[in-house]
Design a protein around this motif. Structure first.
Motif, PDB file in Angstrom:
ATOM      1  N   HIS A   1     -12.594   9.524  -1.238  1.00 39.30           N
ATOM      2  CA  HIS A   1     -12.088   9.553   0.132  1.00 39.30           C
ATOM      3  C   HIS A   1     -11.843   8.132   0.640  1.00 39.30           C
ATOM      4  O   HIS A   1     -12.642   7.229   0.374  1.00 39.30           O
ATOM      5  N   THR A   2     -10.769   7.952   1.389  1.00 38.47           N
ATOM      6  CA  THR A   2     -10.472   6.666   2.008  1.00 38.47           C
ATOM      7  C   THR A   2      -9.948   6.898   3.418  1.00 38.47           C
ATOM      8  O   THR A   2      -9.035   7.717   3.622  1.00 38.47           O
ATOM      9  N   VAL A   3     -10.527   6.195   4.387  1.00 37.41           N
ATOM     10  CA  VAL A   3      -9.989   6.194   5.746  1.00 37.41           C
ATOM     11  C   VAL A   3      -9.000   5.043   5.859  1.00 37.41           C
ATOM     12  O   VAL A   3      -9.265   3.933   5.377  1.00 37.41           O
ATOM     13  N   HIS A   4      -7.859   5.297   6.485  1.00 34.75           N
ATOM     14  CA  HIS A   4      -6.831   4.286   6.708  1.00 34.75           C
ATOM     15  C   HIS A   4      -6.628   4.078   8.200  1.00 34.75           C
ATOM     16  O   HIS A   4      -6.627   5.050   8.972  1.00 34.75           O
ATOM     17  N   ALA A   5      -6.447   2.835   8.591  1.00 33.64           N
ATOM     18  CA  ALA A   5      -6.001   2.494   9.940  1.00 33.64           C
ATOM     19  C   ALA A   5      -4.689   1.736   9.786  1.00 33.64           C
ATOM     20  O   ALA A   5      -4.660   0.666   9.168  1.00 33.64           O
TER      21      ALA A   5
ATOM     22  N   PHE B   1      -6.394   7.991   9.691  1.00 31.75           N
ATOM     23  CA  PHE B   1      -6.461   9.235   8.929  1.00 31.75           C
ATOM     24  C   PHE B   1      -7.335   9.027   7.698  1.00 31.75           C
ATOM     25  O   PHE B   1      -7.564   7.903   7.247  1.00 31.75           O
ATOM     26  N   VAL B   2      -7.833  10.135   7.160  1.00 32.77           N
ATOM     27  CA  VAL B   2      -8.607  10.104   5.924  1.00 32.77           C
ATOM     28  C   VAL B   2      -7.777  10.787   4.847  1.00 32.77           C
ATOM     29  O   VAL B   2      -7.074  11.768   5.113  1.00 32.77           O
ATOM     30  N   ARG B   3      -7.862  10.244   3.628  1.00 33.40           N
ATOM     31  CA  ARG B   3      -7.074  10.767   2.519  1.00 33.40           C
ATOM     32  C   ARG B   3      -7.949  10.962   1.294  1.00 33.40           C
ATOM     33  O   ARG B   3      -8.862  10.184   1.039  1.00 33.40           O
ATOM     34  N   HIS B   4      -7.644  12.006   0.561  1.00 32.30           N
ATOM     35  CA  HIS B   4      -8.190  12.199  -0.779  1.00 32.30           C
ATOM     36  C   HIS B   4      -7.023  12.539  -1.680  1.00 32.30           C
ATOM     37  O   HIS B   4      -6.183  13.378  -1.320  1.00 32.30           O
ATOM     38  N   PRO B   5      -6.903  11.915  -2.850  1.00 31.81           N
ATOM     39  CA  PRO B   5      -5.716  12.144  -3.687  1.00 31.81           C
ATOM     40  C   PRO B   5      -5.548  13.577  -4.155  1.00 31.81           C
ATOM     41  O   PRO B   5      -4.429  13.965  -4.542  1.00 31.81           O
TER      42      PRO B   5
ATOM     43  N   VAL C   1       0.863  -1.179   0.000  1.00 32.21           N
ATOM     44  CA  VAL C   1       0.000   0.000   0.000  1.00 32.21           C
ATOM     45  C   VAL C   1       0.896   1.224   0.000  1.00 32.21           C
ATOM     46  O   VAL C   1       1.846   1.316   0.792  1.00 32.21           O
ATOM     47  N   HIS C   2       0.601   2.172  -0.897  1.00 29.35           N
ATOM     48  CA  HIS C   2       1.391   3.394  -0.988  1.00 29.35           C
ATOM     49  C   HIS C   2       0.512   4.583  -0.614  1.00 29.35           C
ATOM     50  O   HIS C   2      -0.524   4.822  -1.231  1.00 29.35           O
ATOM     51  N   VAL C   3       0.923   5.300   0.422  1.00 26.58           N
ATOM     52  CA  VAL C   3       0.237   6.518   0.847  1.00 26.58           C
ATOM     53  C   VAL C   3       1.277   7.637   0.806  1.00 26.58           C
ATOM     54  O   VAL C   3       2.064   7.807   1.748  1.00 26.58           O
ATOM     55  N   PRO C   4       1.336   8.409  -0.277  1.00 28.62           N
ATOM     56  CA  PRO C   4       2.431   9.377  -0.462  1.00 28.62           C
ATOM     57  C   PRO C   4       2.584  10.363   0.687  1.00 28.62           C
ATOM     58  O   PRO C   4       3.700  10.743   1.046  1.00 28.62           O
ATOM     59  N   GLU C   5       1.468  10.775   1.293  1.00 34.68           N
ATOM     60  CA  GLU C   5       1.534  11.798   2.332  1.00 34.68           C
ATOM     61  C   GLU C   5       1.884  11.238   3.716  1.00 34.68           C
ATOM     62  O   GLU C   5       2.104  12.008   4.656  1.00 34.68           O
TER      63      GLU C   5
ATOM     64  N   HIS D   1      -6.032  13.956   9.789  1.00 37.71           N
ATOM     65  CA  HIS D   1      -5.750  13.061  10.913  1.00 37.71           C
ATOM     66  C   HIS D   1      -6.980  12.925  11.807  1.00 37.71           C
ATOM     67  O   HIS D   1      -7.522  13.911  12.322  1.00 37.71           O
ATOM     68  N   LEU D   2      -7.395  11.690  12.008  1.00 35.02           N
ATOM     69  CA  LEU D   2      -8.563  11.385  12.824  1.00 35.02           C
ATOM     70  C   LEU D   2      -8.192  11.052  14.265  1.00 35.02           C
ATOM     71  O   LEU D   2      -8.964  11.343  15.183  1.00 35.02           O
ATOM     72  N   GLY D   3      -7.053  10.412  14.479  1.00 42.16           N
ATOM     73  CA  GLY D   3      -6.672  10.061  15.839  1.00 42.16           C
ATOM     74  C   GLY D   3      -5.617   8.984  15.866  1.00 42.16           C
ATOM     75  O   GLY D   3      -5.191   8.460  14.822  1.00 42.16           O
TER      76      GLY D   3
END
Length: 245
Positions: free
Chosen positions: A79-83, A97-101, A5-9, A108-110
């Motif tokens: 939108h995608t939430v990641h844990a 956190f939630v991300r949108h490209p 999984v790649h999350v650039p931010e 950041h959710l927590g």
């Protein structure tokens, strides 16, 4: 087989791997809610989960030698939430956190763990994210699984009376012994304070609700600084704003 999984931010020196395959087991769901919420004293067998399998899942979720497992909740509109299960040699936590490209940043959710930060979701937002399954989305698509994944983020003084039954049904659906699911739901919701607990409102400068808790990253609007139209889209994904403060 799990895939990368790649999350650039997400600027961490780590390897991320999709963890959804782990979510097929009731042992994962019991481990997730207990680990993330610090309820380690609970017995796996009490909830119909094999103790050895439970221990194996806990070991995998906290292993610093393995890629960090990521669980995703697609929410519509991109939108995608990641844990993310964060595992350093000297400690573990779970980042949400939630991300949108199109944002170029994370909302950041927590975080659960030694340096906990939260809450990150109101009850109405939790239900909106759990039930808002987009067609063809990645990650978890079962509403009960989505609800349990995000449950550790919950903090809401206005919790409705049916919250315990809602969580209990999700637990039973995910393989927790039905006769014990209600008791576990009560344990998981025990910290919700109807008097001094967090309250959620919106202000004039953003449609995204903010939280009254001093420990919540949502003391400011989620993904602060995104354009107004994207803030409106995010608010819609979260079920719409509460009344203005």
């Amino acid at each position: 087989m799990s895939t990368g999984v790649h999350v650039p931010e997400y600027q961490q020196d780590c390897e991320l791997v999709a963890g959804e395959d782990l979510a097929r087991s009731p042992a994962f769901w019991l481990a997730h809610v207990l680990m993330a919420m610090g309820k380690y004293e609970e017995s796996a067998e009490r909830y119909g989960v094999d103790a050895a399998e439970f221990d194996g899942v806990v070991d995998r979720l906290s292993d610093p030698e393995e890629p960090w497992p990521v669980f995703r909740v697609g929410c519509g509109g991109g939108h995608t939430v990641h844990a993310v299960y964060v595992n350093w040699e000297d400690g573990s936590s779970v980042d949400f956190f939630v991300r949108h490209p199109a944002w170029g940043r994370l909302g950041h959710l927590g975080q659960c763990g030694a340096d906990a930060a939260g809450p990150g979701l109101a009850w109405t937002e939790l239900l909106a994210l759990a039930g808002g399954v987009p067609e063809g989305g990645e990650g978890l698509t079962d509403p009960s699984e989505r609800l349990l994944l995000l449950l550790p983020l919950l903090g809401d003084a206005d919790l409705p009376g049916e919250a315990r039954d809602t969580v209990a049904r999700a637990l039973a659906h995910c393989g927790i012994r039905a006769e014990a699911a209600g008791d576990l739901a009560a344990v998981l919701l025990a910290g919700q304070d109807p008097v001094g607990g967090p309250r959620w409102t919106v202000a004039d400068d953003s449609p995204v609700s903010v939280c009254s808790s001093p420990y919540s990253p949502r003391r400011v609007p989620l993904a602060l600084g995104i354009p107004a139209d994207r803030a409106e889209a995010l608010a819609a994904v979260l079920g719409g704003p509460r009344p203005a403060a």
